[in-house]
Design a protein around this motif. Structure first.
Motif, PDB file in Angstrom:
ATOM      1  N   ASP A   1      11.027 -12.418   3.143  1.00  0.00           N
ATOM      2  CA  ASP A   1      10.661 -11.796   4.462  1.00  0.00           C
ATOM      3  C   ASP A   1      10.001 -12.490   4.949  1.00  0.00           C
TER       4      ASP A   1
ATOM      5  N   SER B   1      12.177  -5.508   7.332  1.00  0.00           N
ATOM      6  CA  SER B   1      10.579  -6.103   7.297  1.00  0.00           C
ATOM      7  C   SER B   1       9.707  -5.920   8.672  1.00  0.00           C
TER       8      SER B   1
ATOM      9  N   GLU C   1       0.736  -8.967   1.002  1.00  0.00           N
ATOM     10  CA  GLU C   1       1.338  -7.912   0.892  1.00  0.00           C
ATOM     11  C   GLU C   1       1.310  -7.614  -0.532  1.00  0.00           C
TER      12      GLU C   1
ATOM     13  N   SER D   1       6.833  -4.888   8.034  1.00  0.00           N
ATOM     14  CA  SER D   1       5.823  -5.140   7.512  1.00  0.00           C
ATOM     15  C   SER D   1       5.486  -6.759   7.600  1.00  0.00           C
TER      16      SER D   1
END
Ligand code: ADP
Ligand code: MG
Length: 388
Positions: free
Chosen positions: A175, A129, A163, A131
């Motif tokens: 996440d 994760s 996202e 991102s």
């Protein structure tokens, strides 16, 4: 340069940042492919973080730079941000922080421009994760720069929106919640339906245990399509059973539920989600009474379910589980979406080194690239970094 000092920011923008914010990567201990079924997950934050140094700008300009990406500074206007593609290349990294600014503004928060510099120690694309860490660090920065005072779970939800709707990745909320809300020494037991959560003690050292992360370094191409197929399959399974989400199928009624599903492709998907939710609850009960070592077999059972029922494992992940088990690990499973990425391995501290070596050796024998093995110490969630 010290981490979080703002030196990287100074080198790019020629001035000091207003502050530095950090958000961790995460590893999911148990509860895989349950988050889009309104189910339970139990991630922990890693010591690896994404750090965002930022300075507010009042001219509506957003400048983005990452020490970890090529391409220099991306310059945008916050008024021009629209989902999917403002950054030009939808896949470009700048879509993640730009998406956070878009999501904050779309939710009615009055945020303007900023200069951002990003540096991360979270491996990218390894299922850990990076991102979410980037989004969450950005969101915390903007919340402080613009005095929004938004609570961490709210920022996590907005990051997920960024996202999903701006970058275009259909991820669940785990996440971002993990990166925003985890605390050191704990795993986060999260109900993804209503975001109720509890910090569950995960003191590995007291029990003489180690949790290893094995990054296989592979990412098989079929991952994205397979994810979408399984998501759709889970929705079809819930519809066939007349429930809002598979989370609503009680473990005790799994047998009867499976009899009602005629499609042989859906049946194992439903079985995985229902048994996986049960495994999360079982792991929580064990951790609550300090029986940390006893979660090992729960992890391994979770892997078998992901491999055989949900069909999202791959030879490299299976090999981690097999080789670590043979070398005396207490349990292991793939973690993250699957088709590559990382696995977690629980081992007694005394055996951890030989387990890591056994996995390395097995990869060499199989002709796979050497994996990266490191220890997962349950770490703190996102926050502002105090600078010297
Ligand atoms: P994961 O979240 O598992 O690491 P993703 O594919 O979801 O994998 O996210 C990885 C992407 O996030 C990268 O390709 C990049 O676009 C972005 N990213 C993450 N960390 C950074 C960073 N430090 N600098 C620039 N982009 C980053
Ligand atoms: Mg990601």
């Amino acid at each position: 340069m010290t981490a979080g000092s703002g030196d990287g920011f100074r080198a790019v923008y020629g001035a000091a940042p207003d502050g530095v914010w950090a958000a961790p990567g995460r590893v999911n201990l148990i509860g895989e492919h349950t988050d889009y079924n309104d189910g339970f997950v139990m991630p922990l934050a890693l010591p690896h973080t994404c750090r965002v140094s930022a300075a507010r700008r009042d001219d509506g300009v957003l400048r983005l730079h990452s020490a970890d990406a090529a391409g220099g500074v991306t310059e945008l206007r916050v008024d021009d941000l629209t989902p999917l593609g403002v950054v030009g290349d939808r896949g470009g990294w700048a879509a993640y922080p730009a998406g956070v600014v878009w999501a904050l503004r779309a939710a009615g928060h009055r945020v303007g421009g900023a200069d951002l510099h990003v540096e991360s120690s979270v491996p990218t694309g390894a299922g850990l994760s990076s991102s979410a860490a980037l989004e969450v660090a950005t969101a915390f920065a903007f919340s402080d720069l613009y005095g929004l005072g938004l609570p961490a779970p709210r920022l996590a939800q907005l990051c997920r929106r960024a996202e999903n709707d701006f970058v275009g990745v259909p991820c669940g909320v785990m996440d971002q919640m993990a990166s925003a809300c985890c605390t050191a020494g704990h795993a986060l037991h999260l109900d993804t339906r209503d975001l109720t959560r509890r910090q569950v003690p995960l003191d590995l050292s007291v029990g003489g245990l180690r949790l290893l992360v094995v990054d296989t370094g592979v990412k098989h191409a079929l991952g994205d399509g397979a994810y979408a197929e399984r998501r759709a399959g889970c929705e079809a399974g819930a519809a066939a059973l007349g429930v809002r989400a598979l989370r609503d199928v009680p473990y005790g009624r799994l047998g009867a539920a499976l009899e009602r599903i005629s499609d042989p492709w859906l049946r194992p998907l439903v079985r995985h989600v229902v048994t996986e939710n049960q495994r999360v609850q079982q792991a929580v009960r064990l951790l609550d009474v300090g029986e940390t070592a006893a979660i090992g077999p729960v992890l391994t059972a979770g892997h078998a379910s992901l491999r055989d029922d949900f069909a999202v494992s791959c030879p490299e992940l299976d090999l981690v589980v097999e080789a670590s088990g043979a070398a005396g690990a207490l349990g292991a499973r793939m973690t993250g979406g699957g088709f590559g990425g990382s696995a977690v391995v629980l081992a007694r501290a005394a055996a951890a080194e030989s387990v890591g070596k056994a996995v390395n050796d097995a990869f060499a024998v199989a002709g796979y690239r050497a994996p990266r093995v490191f220890e997962a110490v349950p770490s703190a969630g996102a926050g502002r970094v105090t600078t010297a």
